[in-house]
Design an enzyme around this catalytic site. Structure first.
Site, mmCIF file in Angstrom:
data_model
loop_
_atom_site.group_PDB
_atom_site.id
_atom_site.type_symbol
_atom_site.label_atom_id
_atom_site.label_comp_id
_atom_site.label_asym_id
_atom_site.label_seq_id
_atom_site.Cartn_x
_atom_site.Cartn_y
_atom_site.Cartn_z
ATOM 1 N N VAL A 183 1.004 -1.276 -0.111
ATOM 2 C CA VAL A 183 -0.018 0.009 0.033
ATOM 3 C C VAL A 183 0.746 1.211 0.050
ATOM 4 O O VAL A 183 0.235 2.401 -0.205
ATOM 5 C CB VAL A 183 -0.905 0.197 1.126
ATOM 6 C CG1 VAL A 183 -1.952 -1.065 1.105
ATOM 7 C CG2 VAL A 183 -0.297 -0.138 2.591
ATOM 8 N N GLY A 184 2.110 1.030 0.195
ATOM 9 C CA GLY A 184 3.156 2.372 0.098
ATOM 10 C C GLY A 184 4.494 2.045 -0.082
ATOM 11 O O GLY A 184 5.120 0.795 0.527
ATOM 12 N N ASP A 243 6.206 15.903 9.263
ATOM 13 C CA ASP A 243 5.933 15.431 7.742
ATOM 14 C C ASP A 243 4.519 15.453 7.652
ATOM 15 O O ASP A 243 3.777 14.593 7.310
ATOM 16 C CB ASP A 243 6.635 14.268 7.278
ATOM 17 C CG ASP A 243 6.500 14.135 5.777
ATOM 18 O OD1 ASP A 243 6.244 14.903 5.119
ATOM 19 O OD2 ASP A 243 6.786 13.059 5.327
ATOM 20 N N GLY A 256 11.522 2.006 2.861
ATOM 21 C CA GLY A 256 11.150 0.506 2.763
ATOM 22 C C GLY A 256 9.557 0.435 2.106
ATOM 23 O O GLY A 256 9.293 1.407 1.297
#
Length: 407
Positions: free
Chosen positions: A76-77, A195, A82
């Site tokens: 999913v990402g 972030d 990583g």
């Protein structure tokens, strides 16, 4: 403007891990000595989709050991850190998100250390963690977290792709929860996220609960200790970071959240800079040229630098004519050059823009109840009674006092 000495301008996304950033990874003498991470090291974990990972949890303080198995379902990402993949617990059927990051054997992972004690409805929760190795003898840390299916980025794109604006009720509901999550991390563990952006804000499409995620750039900011300034994704980067400040505060998250609010209202980023210098240009086009005092507040080294004089664009002209004045007022209080003039996350929660959420009969548009919004705990520790009374509606206070009497 192009001659501004603002340092390197690589990718829009700042690298999530900088080894020279203070204690980005805390030195650890021996990896296996961390008893809280006593899960077995899993071998042969090269594949992701369809792979089954079994690990052992518990076994501390007389607790029975328990084997848990996860079936990796889909990625999913991905990023320089990583990968994140969705997995299903074979024992319970529960969906989880597993973030798999390469682990330096000499250090503790800071993201893990920060996430462990966090417990809040608007912050992603860490279930447990384990190590795994590959055939190349690389060591990976796997962070097992609750799975939330959507991001605010995708929710907003759903509206903009069909030329619609996000309904103002959802703008209120989502941004209120963002500030509530920030109020918690800023005050209880004392963490700055560094972030905040729509991609790092998860949304449950059924309950509309929002959770702050991805603490890969997060840090406890200590006054007097320097931090890297090349942090935070560009569109959401506070101006003091663009100016190269290294002694910034958690108010950089408030700026980022202000950018997210503006983006939900506009349907597109407010400051879409193509590089660091252009990012500052985009900010100046709206806020005008910063004064000498504002520059001093951001970075004292720049006070003698000559900037072209540009007048501020009136906030009511930044947004469309039917924009609620409370929304414009909140955006203007968040997007201030001087970090100390930005309101805190708790003050943002108390802003009149969110009054609709505090109404006794407030519900989701489909009639379902709102996600938890007023179950404040430790984050109210330093708040004044006046602020607490604005934060917690009277009907909620009455329920709380009735509950206390009945108990």
């Amino acid at each position: 403007m192009a001659s501004l000495p603002l340092g390197p301008q690589p990718h829009a996304l700042a690298p999530p891990l900088q080894l020279h950033d203070g204690d980005a990874l805390k030195r650890r003498p021996e990896l296996d000595s961390d008893k809280e991470m006593s899960a077995a090291v899993i071998e042969g974990n090269d594949a992701v989709t369809g792979h089954i990972i079994s690990t052992t949890i518990g076994g501390k303080n007389g607790e029975p050991k328990q084997t848990i198995s996860y079936m990796a379902e889909r990625v999913v990402g991905t990023g320089s850190f990583g990968i994140v993949f969705q997995a299903k617990c074979l024992e319970t059927g529960e969906s989880v998100a597993i973030k798999k990051v390469l682990q330096d054997r000499r250090y503790k992972n800071r993201e893990l250390q920060l996430m462990r004690p966090m417990d809040h409805p608007n912050v992603i929760s860490l279930k447990h963690c384990f190590f795994s190795t590959t055939s190349r003898d690389e060591l990976f840390l796997n962070l097992v977290m609750e799975y939330v299916p959507e991001t605010l980025y995708r929710v907003l794109r759903h509206y903009t792709s069909s030329n619609q604006r996000m309904p103002i009720f959802y703008v209120k509901l989502y941004t209120y929860q963002i500030f509530r999550g920030l109020a918690y991390i800023h005050t209880v563990p004392g963490v700055c996220h560094r972030d905040v952006k729509p991609q790092n804000l998860l949304v449950d499409p059924l309950t509309h609960q929002v959770k702050l995620c991805d603490f890969g750039s997060a840090k406890v900011l200590v006054k007097g200790e320097p931090n890297i300034s090349y942090i935070c994704s560009r569109y959401y980067r506070a101006p003091e970071l663009i100016f190269g400040a290294t002694e910034y505060t958690a108010s950089i998250d408030i700026w980022s959240a202000g950018c997210v609010l503006a983006e939900l209202l506009l349907g597109q980023p407010l400051f879409p800079g193509e590089n660091s210098v252009d990012q500052l240009v985009e900010i100046i086009k709206v806020l005008g040229t910063p004064t000498r005092e504002e520059i001093r507040c951001m970075n004292p080294n720049y006070t003698d630098f000559r900037f072209p004089q540009i007048k501020a664009h009136p906030w009511h002209k930044v947004f469309h004519k039917r924009m609620p004045p409370e929304a414009i007022d909140l955006a203007s209080r968040l997007l201030q050059y001087s970090p100390s003039l930005r309101c805190t996350a708790l003050e943002a929660c108390a802003h009149p823009f969110f009054n609709e959420l505090r109404e006794p009969n407030a519900r989701l548009p489909n009639g379902r109840p709102l996600p938890p919004l007023f179950n404040f705990k430790q984050e109210l520790g330093g708040a004044s009674m006046e602020l607490i009374n604005r934060l917690i509606p009277e009907h909620v206070r009455r329920q709380m006092s009735t509950g206390l009497q009945n108990s």
